[in-house]
Design an enzyme around this catalytic site. Structure first.
Site, PDB file in Angstrom:
ATOM      1  N   GLY A 199      15.363 -11.646  35.032  1.00 17.44           N
ATOM      2  CA  GLY A 199      15.048 -13.045  34.561  1.00 17.44           C
ATOM      3  C   GLY A 199      13.635 -13.316  34.270  1.00 17.44           C
ATOM      4  N   GLU A 212       6.005 -11.281  34.474  1.00 13.13           N
ATOM      5  CA  GLU A 212       5.068 -10.148  35.127  1.00 13.13           C
ATOM      6  C   GLU A 212       5.011  -9.241  33.929  1.00 13.13           C
ATOM      7  OE1 GLU A 212       5.448  -7.483  39.179  1.00 13.13           O
ATOM      8  OE2 GLU A 212       6.556  -9.041  38.970  1.00 13.13           O
ATOM      9  N   CYS A 266       2.146  -9.325 -17.223  1.00 10.89           N
ATOM     10  CA  CYS A 266       3.191  -8.516 -16.471  1.00 10.89           C
ATOM     11  C   CYS A 266       4.026  -9.245 -15.319  1.00 10.89           C
ATOM     12  CB  CYS A 266       2.344  -7.704 -15.635  1.00 10.89           C
ATOM     13  SG  CYS A 266       1.230  -6.454 -16.621  1.00 10.89           S
TER      14      CYS A 266
END
Length: 438
Positions: free
Chosen positions: A58, A64, A320
C-alpha cells in the site's frame, strides 16, 4: 490488472520469476518492512530465481519505495476521471525521474486513464556554471521490462528507418545521389507529457525554434536566419543554386521565393521579392487556424497549407511538409501533418520537432493543452550516402524525451522569441554529421 500482469510477470530469463512486495496477501513470505523484504530477496535461494522486484503498495510502502535510491522505475496508472475511491497520489521528483513512456488516453466504462512509466536519472551536473541536465545511465535501461522499453516512441522512427534500409525501393532523385524509398507510412506521438525531440542523435533544437519563428513571421529571406547563426537554408539560397533552378522571378542570393512562411501568412498574394511589404496581402492561414480553433473548435476544416501550385515554379524548394490539419477535443489540440517527401536522416527528426512545437504554440495561445501529433509520410526516403550513418544511429538506445516549457506571458502567435521556450532534460547522443543532398 491486465497491464499490471503483463509488466510484473514478464521476464527475460524463462527460468526466473519476478518478486512482488505488497502490504498484505495470503500464501506469501512475510517480512517486517520493505528493507527486510529486499534483504531477504537478496539471499539464497531467492537471489538465484528472482529477476526483478516490483513494489505495488500500500501507500506507506510506495512512499518508502519512491524515496529509495534502489527504485529504478515507476509504473503508474493515471486516472483523469473524478470519482470516489481509495487513492494514493505519488509525489514524483522530476529532478530524479524522467518520463520514459506514456500511453495515449484510454477510456473504459467512462473512465479516462493512461499508463505512464518514469525512469530514475543520475544527479544533475553543472555545465559552464549553469545547472545541468540530468544524465541518464544508458546501461541501466535493462531494468525496464522489454514491453515497456520498446514502447519508447523514438522506436517508431528507428523501426521505419530499419525497414526502409532493409526493404526500401531503389529510386533515382533530383540530386543524382539515389535513394531507398517507402511510400505511405505514419507515426503518432503523444505530446501531453513530453516533447518528441529525438535522442539517438542530437537534433538542432535552436534551429528548429528559429526556423519555425521565421516561418511564422512570413519571411522568405534566408539571410535573416544566417544573421542568427542558422545556416539551414544556405544551400537552397546560394546564387549558384538559384541560377540552376531558374526561378520564375528576378531572384537574388538569399531570396527563396514564396515558400512556407509566405504561404502561411500571405496565401494567394503575388510574390515579387523578399524585400516587398506584403502586409494585408493574401490570406493569413495561420491566424485563420487560430481563430477557428478558438471560435469553432468542432470545425473539420482547420487546415494550414504550404502547397500552392501557382507559386511552385518560384520556390527555391518545393514544400516537403505540405499541409497540417488541427483537431480539438477534450480541451486538447492535435495536429496531423502530411509530408510528401521526407529525408529520413536529416529531415524527419527536425520536421517532427518543428510541427510538435507549432502544435504546442497554437495550443498555448488558444488556451488548450497539446494532444497528439500524427506524421503522415508520402515518399519516405534514405539517401544512399546516409545509410552508413543511419546504421550507426540504429545502434544507439533512446533516452527519455525532454519536457518543453513555454513562457506563460506570451499569448500572441507573432510575439514569440527563442528565449520563450525551455527544454528540460534533453540529453541526446552526439550529433551525427552528414550533408544534405541538393
Amino acid at each position: 490488472m491486465k497491464f499490471f500482469k503483463e509488466v510484473t510477470l514478464t521476464t527475460s530469463d524463462p527460468v526466473k520469476k519476478n518478486a512482488v512486495i505488497m502490504a498484505t496477501a495470503e500464501n506469501v513470505v512475510i517480512s517486517g518492512s520493505m528493507s527486510s523484504a529486499l534483504q531477504l530477496l537478496a539471499t539464497s535461494p531467492y537471489h538465484l530465481s528472482v529477476e526483478k522486484v516490483f513494489v505495488i503498495g500500500g501507500g506507506q510502502i510506495l512512499r518508502e519505495a519512491l524515496n529509495s535510491p534502489g527504485c529504478d522505475a515507476i509504473h503508474i496508472t493515471v486516472i483523469e476521471t473524478d470519482f470516489e475511491c481509495e487513492t494514493f497520489v505519488p509525489f514524483i521528483d522530476l529532478s530524479l525521474y524522467q518520463l520514459w513512456y506514456t500511453s495515449f488516453p484510454l477510456v473504459e466504462n467512462s473512465i479516462r486513464y493512461s499508463f505512464v512509466t518514469y525512469v530514475r536519472v543520475q544527479n544533475p551536473v553543472e555545465l559552464d556554471g549553469k545547472p545541468g541536465t540530468p544524465k541518464l545511465n544508458v546501461e541501466s535501461f535493462s531494468f525496464l521490462p522489454k514491453m515497456i522499453f520498446e514502447r519508447h516512441e523514438e522506436y517508431m522512427y528507428l523501426r521505419l528507418v530499419q525497414d526502409i534500409i532493409g526493404s526500401g525501393i531503389q529510386k533515382d532523385d533530383g540530386t543524382g545521389t539515389g535513394t531507398l524509398s517507402q511510400f505511405g507510412s505514419q507515426m503518432r506521438f503523444n505530446l501531453r507529457k513530453s516533447f518528441p525531440l529525438f535522442t539517438t542523435k542530437k537534433v538542432f533544437w535552436r534551429g528548429v525554434v528559429e526556423e519555425l519563428l521565421w516561418f511564422i513571421s512570413g519571411s522568405t529571406n534566408a539571410k535573416m536566419l544566417q544573421d542568427k547563426g542558422m545556416h539551414l537554408w544556405d544551400g537552397n539560397a546560394s546564387g549558384d543554386y538559384l541560377d540552376r533552378h531558374l526561378l520564375g522571378f528576378n531572384s537574388e542570393e538569399g531570396d527563396l521565393g514564396p515558400i512556407y512562411g509566405f504561404q502561411w501568412k500571405h496565401f494567394g498574394a503575388s510574390y515579387t521579392s523578399m524585400h516587398a511589404d506584403y502586409t494585408g496581402k493574401g490570406f493569413d492561414q495561420l491566424l485563420d487556424v487560430i481563430h477557428k480553433i478558438i471560435t469553432t473548435p468542432d470545425d473539420r476544416h482547420i487546415v494550414l497549407s504550404a502547397w500552392n501550385p501557382s507559386d511552385l515554379k518560384q520556390m527555391a524548394l518545393l514544400p516537403c511538409h505540405m499541409f497540417a490539419q488541427f483537431w480539438v477535443v477534450n480541451g486538447e489540440l492535435s495536429c496531423q501533418m502530411y509530408q510528401q517527401s521526407t529525408d529520413m536522416f536529416l529531415g524527419a527528426p527536425f520536421n517532427i520537432a518543428s510541427y510538435a512545437l507549432l502544435t504546442y504554440m497554437i495550443a498555448h495561445v488558444c488556451g488548450l493543452t497539446p494532444g497528439d501529433f500524427i506524421h503522415v509520410l508520402g515518399d519516405a526516403h534514405i539517401y544512399k550516402t546516409h545509410v552508413r550513418p543511419l546504421q550507426k544511429q540504429l545502434q544507439k538506445s533512446p533516452k527519455p524525451f525532454p519536457i518543453l516549457k513555454i513562457n506563460p506571458q506570451k499569448k500572441d502567435i507573432d510575439s514569440f522569441v527563442a528565449a520563450d521556450f525551455t527544454l528540460i532534460g534533453y540529453d541526446p547522443h552526439q550529433k551525427i554529421e552528414m550533408k544534405i543532398a541538393l
